[in-house]
Design a protein around this motif. Structure first.
Motif, PDB file in Angstrom:
ATOM      1  N   SER A  36     -14.577  49.866 -46.328  1.00 56.41           N
ATOM      2  CA  SER A  36     -15.820  51.042 -46.435  1.00 56.41           C
ATOM      3  C   SER A  36     -15.806  51.505 -44.918  1.00 56.41           C
ATOM      4  CB  SER A  36     -16.973  50.301 -46.501  1.00 56.41           C
ATOM      5  OG  SER A  36     -17.149  49.218 -45.348  1.00 56.41           O
ATOM      6  N   ILE A  37     -16.560  52.580 -44.591  1.00 57.67           N
ATOM      7  CA  ILE A  37     -16.467  53.225 -43.336  1.00 57.67           C
ATOM      8  C   ILE A  37     -17.971  53.636 -43.255  1.00 57.67           C
ATOM      9  CG2 ILE A  37     -16.294  55.122 -41.788  1.00 57.67           C
ATOM     10  CD1 ILE A  37     -13.470  55.493 -42.950  1.00 57.67           C
ATOM     11  N   THR A  38     -18.880  53.024 -42.303  1.00 54.73           N
ATOM     12  CA  THR A  38     -20.243  52.925 -42.190  1.00 54.73           C
ATOM     13  C   THR A  38     -20.838  53.555 -41.102  1.00 54.73           C
ATOM     14  OG1 THR A  38     -20.496  50.641 -41.772  1.00 54.73           O
ATOM     15  CG2 THR A  38     -20.641  51.213 -44.076  1.00 54.73           C
ATOM     16  N   PHE A  39     -22.050  53.998 -40.968  1.00 55.73           N
ATOM     17  CA  PHE A  39     -22.595  54.765 -39.925  1.00 55.73           C
ATOM     18  C   PHE A  39     -23.924  54.781 -40.292  1.00 55.73           C
ATOM     19  CE2 PHE A  39     -24.485  58.907 -38.361  1.00 55.73           C
ATOM     20  CZ  PHE A  39     -24.374  58.635 -36.861  1.00 55.73           C
ATOM     21  N   GLU A  40     -24.565  54.092 -39.253  1.00 59.37           N
ATOM     22  CA  GLU A  40     -26.059  53.817 -39.211  1.00 59.37           C
ATOM     23  C   GLU A  40     -26.157  53.012 -40.579  1.00 59.37           C
ATOM     24  OE1 GLU A  40     -27.834  57.582 -38.733  1.00 59.37           O
ATOM     25  OE2 GLU A  40     -27.841  57.489 -36.748  1.00 59.37           O
ATOM     26  N   THR A  95     -18.696  59.507 -46.149  1.00 64.41           N
ATOM     27  CA  THR A  95     -17.750  60.217 -46.870  1.00 64.41           C
ATOM     28  C   THR A  95     -16.427  60.336 -46.011  1.00 64.41           C
ATOM     29  OG1 THR A  95     -19.350  61.204 -48.275  1.00 64.41           O
ATOM     30  CG2 THR A  95     -17.203  62.195 -48.070  1.00 64.41           C
ATOM     31  N   TYR A  96     -15.185  60.049 -46.475  1.00 64.79           N
ATOM     32  CA  TYR A  96     -13.870  60.162 -45.589  1.00 64.79           C
ATOM     33  C   TYR A  96     -13.093  60.540 -46.631  1.00 64.79           C
ATOM     34  CZ  TYR A  96     -12.536  55.412 -47.565  1.00 64.79           C
ATOM     35  OH  TYR A  96     -12.266  54.533 -48.329  1.00 64.79           O
ATOM     36  N   ARG A  97     -11.885  61.178 -46.088  1.00 61.44           N
ATOM     37  CA  ARG A  97     -10.673  61.699 -46.723  1.00 61.44           C
ATOM     38  C   ARG A  97      -9.542  61.234 -45.903  1.00 61.44           C
ATOM     39  NH1 ARG A  97      -7.400  66.139 -46.478  1.00 61.44           N
ATOM     40  NH2 ARG A  97      -8.759  67.133 -45.187  1.00 61.44           N
ATOM     41  N   ARG A  98      -8.470  60.401 -46.680  1.00 63.57           N
ATOM     42  CA  ARG A  98      -7.248  60.267 -46.096  1.00 63.57           C
ATOM     43  C   ARG A  98      -6.084  61.059 -46.135  1.00 63.57           C
ATOM     44  NH1 ARG A  98      -6.686  53.684 -46.780  1.00 63.57           N
ATOM     45  NH2 ARG A  98      -5.665  53.768 -44.956  1.00 63.57           N
ATOM     46  N   ALA A 146     -24.545  59.669 -28.807  1.00 60.82           N
ATOM     47  CA  ALA A 146     -23.735  58.522 -28.781  1.00 60.82           C
ATOM     48  C   ALA A 146     -23.908  57.910 -30.146  1.00 60.82           C
ATOM     49  CB  ALA A 146     -24.110  57.478 -27.778  1.00 60.82           C
ATOM     50  N   GLY A 147     -22.917  57.627 -30.876  1.00 61.63           N
ATOM     51  CA  GLY A 147     -22.774  57.018 -32.332  1.00 61.63           C
ATOM     52  C   GLY A 147     -21.605  55.722 -32.630  1.00 61.63           C
ATOM     53  N   GLU A 148     -21.642  55.296 -33.508  1.00 63.26           N
ATOM     54  CA  GLU A 148     -20.646  54.497 -33.893  1.00 63.26           C
ATOM     55  C   GLU A 148     -20.380  54.362 -35.524  1.00 63.26           C
ATOM     56  OE1 GLU A 148     -22.190  50.486 -32.097  1.00 63.26           O
ATOM     57  OE2 GLU A 148     -22.783  50.007 -34.271  1.00 63.26           O
ATOM     58  N   VAL A 149     -18.953  54.100 -35.588  1.00 58.80           N
ATOM     59  CA  VAL A 149     -18.785  54.019 -37.037  1.00 58.80           C
ATOM     60  C   VAL A 149     -18.170  52.585 -37.231  1.00 58.80           C
ATOM     61  CG1 VAL A 149     -18.611  56.454 -37.523  1.00 58.80           C
ATOM     62  CG2 VAL A 149     -16.460  55.031 -36.740  1.00 58.80           C
ATOM     63  N   THR A 150     -18.172  52.072 -38.347  1.00 59.96           N
ATOM     64  CA  THR A 150     -17.498  50.831 -38.315  1.00 59.96           C
ATOM     65  C   THR A 150     -16.466  50.779 -39.666  1.00 59.96           C
ATOM     66  OG1 THR A 150     -19.296  49.343 -37.730  1.00 59.96           O
ATOM     67  CG2 THR A 150     -17.912  48.206 -38.957  1.00 59.96           C
TER      68      THR A 150
END
Length: 518
Positions: free
Chosen positions: A66-70, A75-78, A96-100
């Motif tokens: 997974s890729i999460t924000f807040e 949504t992501y593409r490889r 400022a932000g962060e993604v996991t």
């Protein structure tokens, strides 16, 4: 020809340039039996421009969970190893932000040092290491896999390994915790910006010993059967630090300390966690590295890889094309170590022993924005170019003051060759552009052409180079009483000479050039 992956990794496109890294928090669980990893990386960043997309990297060989924000999935593409990550709203400049990124899988062993290797020690116990400078850190963890942007607030590294094993990573040890399921988590905190390829795991049944050098903690890690050999060989570390601090200033990562860690490959300059695999003997893999009898006096891997703490880790090239800033300077540092210990004559002898390793087949600086490592000449030709610059300045007290200030000026920065040139131009009040361009951006060496006129009692001279403005002074004539001449590319000049051609010498041990006598 570069691949699509080389272009994506090498370029600094809009979705990299629109944000600035703040920190990473990598949490990883390593399973030696399954040869697999699973974990997360929290990527903190600040937007430099308004945008809804950023670019990270992770090899397709690993699965993204997974890729999460807040706390919400993104949504992501490889594409190849690139991750195009889209946000549900506009992020504004200054935000400022962060993604996991949660991921798992089996890293693919590749490259000269394995990149991510599940090895065994002599007792058959797990010995797991990383070394990914060329292959890219995204072979085993998701990150912004480029050189220009480092996490300005540092990094946390938490690694869970089976009980009985230890993980040694970059930064300051922050404690270990038994997880109650047969695994222990080892926690490390990096207090400085760090190159992504410097981030390292070294997992094994390590034995630890330590000492201090001034304000720097020195921590050493070796396998049980090698502990006594390590205690003897690693005694070279304090003297190495004395030498490099003498020329450039204090060790740059005191908050994290200095670590030297036994690994099953030759060695790597992982920031504050230098990897060592030189079999606890002097030279390089038991060889006289430069073939002139000086290398056997010291352990090449300790001296070279530790030098990268100054050039490569503290000062870092923005682009792999300018990697000579790491390798040329660090190779030159080897000669400074020799000079500090045994004098200038041995240092010059050591440097000249590098000449047979140089091919002069292609420029040291490769095209920008492409993932392509420059040729090995960046090490040896780079070091000899720096020694040539010392001879051009021809004032050792000034030279040592200059290189100290050069390092201090760019400490903790990411730079390019243009920054190096501009600094030395200002320091010497000379246009050194043709000098740097000839050595770095062309394959061939400068050629000093000499024409002897016995009847007239003269010798003519000029430079033959691709760089039209090349005008480097050089010492010639009688080695007991050198004459400093100033050849140019645009005209032949003459000097008196009544001796033979053979008696007319050029100080090629001080200047790395080709000489043609006619």
């Amino acid at each position: 020809m570069p691949t699509r992956d080389d272009l994506l990794r090498g370029g600094y496109g809009p979705y990299r340039a629109n944000n600035d890294l703040l920190s990473y928090h990598l949490t990883l669980r390593v399973d030696p039996e399954a040869k697999s990893i699973a974990g997360t990386n929290v990527v903190r960043f600040r937007m430099l421009l308004d945008g809804q997309r950023i670019q990270l990297e992770l090899t397709p060989a690993l699965t993204i969970e997974s890729i999460t924000f807040e706390k919400k999935p993104l949504t992501y593409r490889r594409e190849e190893r690139t991750l195009w990550i889209d946000f549900p709203r506009m992020l504004h400049k200054g935000d400022a932000g962060e993604v996991t990124v949660a991921y798992s899988g089996k890293p693919v062993t590749q490259g000269r040092f394995g990149c991510f290797s599940f090895d065994k020690d002599k007792e058959g116990k797990p010995w797991i290491t990383t070394a990914c400078e060329g292959e890219g850190a995204s072979v085993w963890w998701p990150n912004k896999d480029q050189w220009r942007d480092e996490p300005q607030d540092g990094m946390e590294i938490d690694v869970a390994v089976p009980n009985g094993l230890m993980d040694v990573s970059n930064g300051r040890f922050a404690g270990s915790k038994d997880l109650g399921d047969g695994y222990t988590e080892w926690k490390w905190v990096v207090h400085y910006p760090i190159n992504n390829y410097d981030v390292a795991l070294t997992i094994g049944e390590y034995q630890h010993f330590s000492e201090k050098h001034k304000d720097t903690t020195l921590d050493y890690y070796a396998l049980p059967e090698d502990l006594d050999k390590a205690k003897a060989q690693f005694a070279q570390v304090p003297v190495m630090l004395d030498a490099y601090e003498h020329y450039f200033g204090e060790y740059p990562f005191d908050k994290d300390g200095y670590k030297l860690i036994e690994v099953p490959y030759a060695g790597m300059e992982h920031q504050s966690a230098v990897a060592y695999g030189n079999h606890f003997e002097n030279g390089y893999n038991g060889r006289d590295w430069t073939g002139v009898g000086i290398s056997p006096k010291f352990d090449f891997i300790i001296i070279h890889e530790s030098g990268h703490e100054w050039f490569g880790n503290s000062i870092t090239a923005e682009d792999v094309s300018d990697m000579w800033i790491h390798e040329g300077w660090t190779t030159y540092m080897e000669s400074l170590y020799v000079e500090y210990r045994w004098g200038k004559a041995d240092a010059i002898k050591y440097l000249n022993g590098l000449k047979p390793k140089i091919k002069n087949e292609m420029p040291i600086i490769t095209p920008h924005d492409i993932n392509a490592e420059p040729p090995e000449d960046q090490y040896f030709k780079g070091a000899l170019m720096i020694n040539t610059l010392r001879s051009v300045i021809d004032d050792d007290p000034k030279w040592f003051h200059d290189i100290h200030d050069f390092y201090q000026n760019f400490q903790y920065q990411n730079i390019m060759t243009e920054n190096v040139e501009q600094w030395w131009d200002g320091r010497t009040h000379t246009d050194l552009g043709p000098f740097f361009d000839q050595y770095l951006r062309h394959a061939a060496l400068p050629i000093l052409e000499l024409r002897f006129n016995p009847a007239g009692g003269t010798v003519g001279y000029h430079w033959k180079t691709e760089e039209g403005g090349f005008a480097m002074p050089i010492k010639v004539g009688d080695p007991q009483h050198w004459t400093l001449i100033k050849p140019v590319t645009t005209e032949w000049r003459t000097m008196p000479w009544t001796g033979t051609q053979d008696a007319f010498q050029v100080a090629t041990d001080l200047y790395y050039v080709t000489v043609i006598k006619e």
